[in-house]
Motif scaffolding. Structure first.
Motif, PDB file in Angstrom:
ATOM      1  N   GLU A  67      44.777  18.102 -30.061  1.00 53.61           N
ATOM      2  CA  GLU A  67      43.999  17.682 -28.873  1.00 53.61           C
ATOM      3  C   GLU A  67      42.721  16.968 -29.292  1.00 53.61           C
ATOM      4  N   LYS A  68      42.040  17.566 -30.268  1.00 52.55           N
ATOM      5  CA  LYS A  68      40.759  17.009 -30.745  1.00 52.55           C
ATOM      6  C   LYS A  68      40.987  15.622 -31.375  1.00 52.55           C
ATOM      7  N   MET A  69      42.035  15.518 -32.196  1.00 54.14           N
ATOM      8  CA  MET A  69      42.308  14.257 -32.894  1.00 54.14           C
ATOM      9  C   MET A  69      42.732  13.163 -31.916  1.00 54.14           C
ATOM     10  N   LEU A  70      43.533  13.502 -30.915  1.00 58.99           N
ATOM     11  CA  LEU A  70      43.942  12.499 -29.929  1.00 58.99           C
ATOM     12  C   LEU A  70      42.743  12.001 -29.123  1.00 58.99           C
ATOM     13  N   ALA A  71      41.778  12.895 -28.882  1.00 62.59           N
ATOM     14  CA  ALA A  71      40.553  12.478 -28.170  1.00 62.59           C
ATOM     15  C   ALA A  71      39.775  11.487 -29.031  1.00 62.59           C
ATOM     16  N   ILE A  72      39.662  11.769 -30.335  1.00 64.83           N
ATOM     17  CA  ILE A  72      38.954  10.865 -31.256  1.00 64.83           C
ATOM     18  C   ILE A  72      39.651   9.503 -31.290  1.00 64.83           C
ATOM     19  N   MET A  73      40.980   9.513 -31.210  1.00 68.58           N
ATOM     20  CA  MET A  73      41.777   8.277 -31.280  1.00 68.58           C
ATOM     21  C   MET A  73      41.889   7.560 -29.932  1.00 68.58           C
ATOM     22  N   SER A  74      41.222   8.110 -28.903  1.00 73.06           N
ATOM     23  CA  SER A  74      41.340   7.567 -27.529  1.00 73.06           C
ATOM     24  C   SER A  74      42.813   7.565 -27.082  1.00 73.06           C
ATOM     25  N   MET A  75      43.542   8.632 -27.417  1.00 75.10           N
ATOM     26  CA  MET A  75      44.978   8.724 -27.088  1.00 75.10           C
ATOM     27  C   MET A  75      45.294  10.042 -26.359  1.00 75.10           C
ATOM     28  N   SER A  76      44.277  10.678 -25.758  1.00 79.02           N
ATOM     29  CA  SER A  76      44.516  11.940 -25.040  1.00 79.02           C
ATOM     30  C   SER A  76      45.588  11.738 -23.978  1.00 79.02           C
ATOM     31  N   GLY A  77      46.449  12.756 -23.827  1.00 81.62           N
ATOM     32  CA  GLY A  77      47.482  12.693 -22.786  1.00 81.62           C
ATOM     33  C   GLY A  77      48.781  12.053 -23.239  1.00 81.62           C
ATOM     34  N   SER A  78      48.853  11.643 -24.508  1.00 80.45           N
ATOM     35  CA  SER A  78      50.088  10.964 -24.963  1.00 80.45           C
ATOM     36  C   SER A  78      51.023  11.905 -25.724  1.00 80.45           C
ATOM     37  N   GLU A  79      50.727  13.219 -25.692  1.00 81.92           N
ATOM     38  CA  GLU A  79      51.489  14.186 -26.498  1.00 81.92           C
ATOM     39  C   GLU A  79      53.003  14.108 -26.292  1.00 81.92           C
ATOM     40  N   LYS A  80      53.436  13.923 -25.039  1.00 82.96           N
ATOM     41  CA  LYS A  80      54.871  14.001 -24.738  1.00 82.96           C
ATOM     42  C   LYS A  80      55.583  12.646 -24.821  1.00 82.96           C
ATOM     43  N   LYS A  81      54.837  11.613 -25.145  1.00 77.91           N
ATOM     44  CA  LYS A  81      55.456  10.273 -25.241  1.00 77.91           C
ATOM     45  C   LYS A  81      56.205  10.131 -26.570  1.00 77.91           C
ATOM     46  N   TYR A  82      57.190   9.222 -26.559  1.00 73.93           N
ATOM     47  CA  TYR A  82      57.920   8.901 -27.788  1.00 73.93           C
ATOM     48  C   TYR A  82      57.346   7.595 -28.365  1.00 73.93           C
ATOM     49  N   PRO A  83      57.482   7.375 -29.680  1.00 81.62           N
ATOM     50  CA  PRO A  83      56.903   6.166 -30.301  1.00 81.62           C
ATOM     51  C   PRO A  83      57.270   4.861 -29.589  1.00 81.62           C
ATOM     52  N   ASN A  84      58.537   4.751 -29.088  1.00 83.29           N
ATOM     53  CA  ASN A  84      58.937   3.481 -28.465  1.00 83.29           C
ATOM     54  C   ASN A  84      58.268   3.250 -27.101  1.00 83.29           C
ATOM     55  N   GLN A  85      57.544   4.272 -26.611  1.00 79.36           N
ATOM     56  CA  GLN A  85      56.804   4.108 -25.352  1.00 79.36           C
ATOM     57  C   GLN A  85      55.349   3.683 -25.619  1.00 79.36           C
ATOM     58  N   LEU A  86      55.025   3.496 -26.901  1.00 77.83           N
ATOM     59  CA  LEU A  86      53.648   3.138 -27.292  1.00 77.83           C
ATOM     60  C   LEU A  86      53.612   1.708 -27.822  1.00 77.83           C
ATOM     61  N   SER A  87      52.458   1.059 -27.684  1.00 73.02           N
ATOM     62  CA  SER A  87      52.278  -0.279 -28.285  1.00 73.02           C
ATOM     63  C   SER A  87      52.118  -0.129 -29.798  1.00 73.02           C
ATOM     64  N   GLY A  88      52.156  -1.261 -30.510  1.00 71.09           N
ATOM     65  CA  GLY A  88      51.986  -1.234 -31.972  1.00 71.09           C
ATOM     66  C   GLY A  88      50.664  -0.601 -32.379  1.00 71.09           C
ATOM     67  N   GLY A  89      49.591  -0.984 -31.692  1.00 70.41           N
ATOM     68  CA  GLY A  89      48.267  -0.432 -32.014  1.00 70.41           C
ATOM     69  C   GLY A  89      48.212   1.067 -31.779  1.00 70.41           C
ATOM     70  N   GLN A  90      48.857   1.528 -30.682  1.00 74.38           N
ATOM     71  CA  GLN A  90      48.867   2.969 -30.391  1.00 74.38           C
ATOM     72  C   GLN A  90      49.684   3.729 -31.432  1.00 74.38           C
TER      73      GLN A  90
END
Length: 324
Positions: free
Chosen positions: A118-141
């Motif tokens: 949770e802490k690391m995703l907040a630092i990465m500005s990616m909070s809330g993406s825990e349940k997503k799969y890689p193909n649902q993310l952009s290259g940068g994400q």
């Protein structure tokens, strides 16, 4: 406060069967700095990075991290994390599963894993993406998640092998800014490999310019830009003009060319082209023997036309002996 040395590389050599590789590499990497290995393909920068990570056996020399010898340890026994150009995320796993995989192998408790992610995703500005799969993310994400996965294992040194080169230009610039922010926030030590001089200049605290398996120069971006120690470094970092004068090579930046009236400057030439590049113009002057590039503010271009004879002086230059 004395700067702590995080990584010490002593007389490192890695020679491949075809004779390529690196030799005589001596580097001290400070705690909390981004050190970039910069150079063209085949110059040895990735060899040094892979030797640091334990992915390559070295021919000679030693590597110390936190004053401990790691030269012959395998990657999993070293306090390093590696981020590759391809994100290397498992496509069948969610972001959370990708991030927790290495932590579970280290027998970290479930509560601690959840809290750290949770802490690391907040630092990465990616909070809330825990349940997503890689193909649902952009290259940068995806690259952010790959960086997060390495950082969650709390490496002493984060190794990054051209991590942004698969991204498009705009995202690449955003990722550089993100990396600088994350690095400052966590005070991590980063060794970054790139062939992109602009990336090296914008990201690094210090740059190691590599030339054919040897270290050509180590310095801050300002030192390397303003005082390149050889013609090779001068031509590799930023734009550089070269004039041959009395058997010596005179090197100077386009922004250090001052265009004057025909009889007022030290050198004479004919304007070959004028290109407007936003707030400044790039002027090419043909001296007969050389083409010289000059950068001048856009508001000073009114009286400058192609085929016009002009003279120019140099505000600043560096002289290299021929062959240096």
């Amino acid at each position: 406060m004395e700067e702590k040395i995080k990584v010490q590389i002593n007389n490192l050599a890695k020679i491949y069967p075809n004779g390529d590789g690196v030799k005589n590499v001596n580097l001290e990497i400070k705690e909390g700095e981004i050190l970039t290995l910069l150079g063209p393909s085949g110059c040895g920068k990735t060899t040094i990075l892979r030797a640091l990570g334990g992915f390559l056996d070295v021919t000679e020399g030693s590597i110390l991290i936190n004053n401990e010898e790691v030269t012959h340890l395998p990657p999993e026994k070293r306090p390093t994390g590696m981020v590759f150009q391809s994100y290397n995320l498992w496509p069948h796993m969610t972001v959370e599963e990708n991030l927790s995989f290495g932590m579970k192998l280290r027998k970290i408790s479930k509560n601690e894993i959840k809290r750290d992610i949770e802490k690391m995703l907040a630092i990465m500005s990616m909070s809330g993406s825990e349940k997503k799969y890689p193909n649902q993310l952009s290259g940068g994400q995806q690259q952010r998640i790959a960086i997060a996965r390495s950082l969650l294992l709390k490496p002493a040194v984060l190794l990054m092998d051209e991590p942004f080169s698969a991204l498009d230009a705009k995202i690449r610039m955003q990722m550089r800014e993100e990396l600088k922010r994350i690095q400052a926030e966590l005070n991590i030590t980063v060794v970054f490999v790139t062939h992109d001089q602009e990336e090296a200049m914008s990201l690094s605290h210090r740059i190691v310019v590599m030339e054919k398996g040897l270290v050509a120069q180590v310095g801050t971006p300002t030192e390397i830009y303003d005082n390149p120690e050889s013609k090779y470094v001068a031509s590799f970092i930023g734009e550089m003009n070269f004039l041959e004068l009395e058997g010596e090579q005179v090197a100077f930046r386009p922004e250090d060319v001052l265009i004057c009236k025909q009889d007022e400057g030290e050198h004479i030439g004919v304007i070959q082209s004028v290109m407007l590049l936003g707030h400044y113009a790039s002027i090419t002057i043909n001296t007969g023997k050389h083409l010289v590039k000059a950068f001048i503010p856009r508001n000073k271009t009114q009286n400058i036309q192609e085929k016009q004879t002009v003279s120019f002086t140099l505000n600043k230059s560096i002289t290299y002996k021929k062959g240096a």
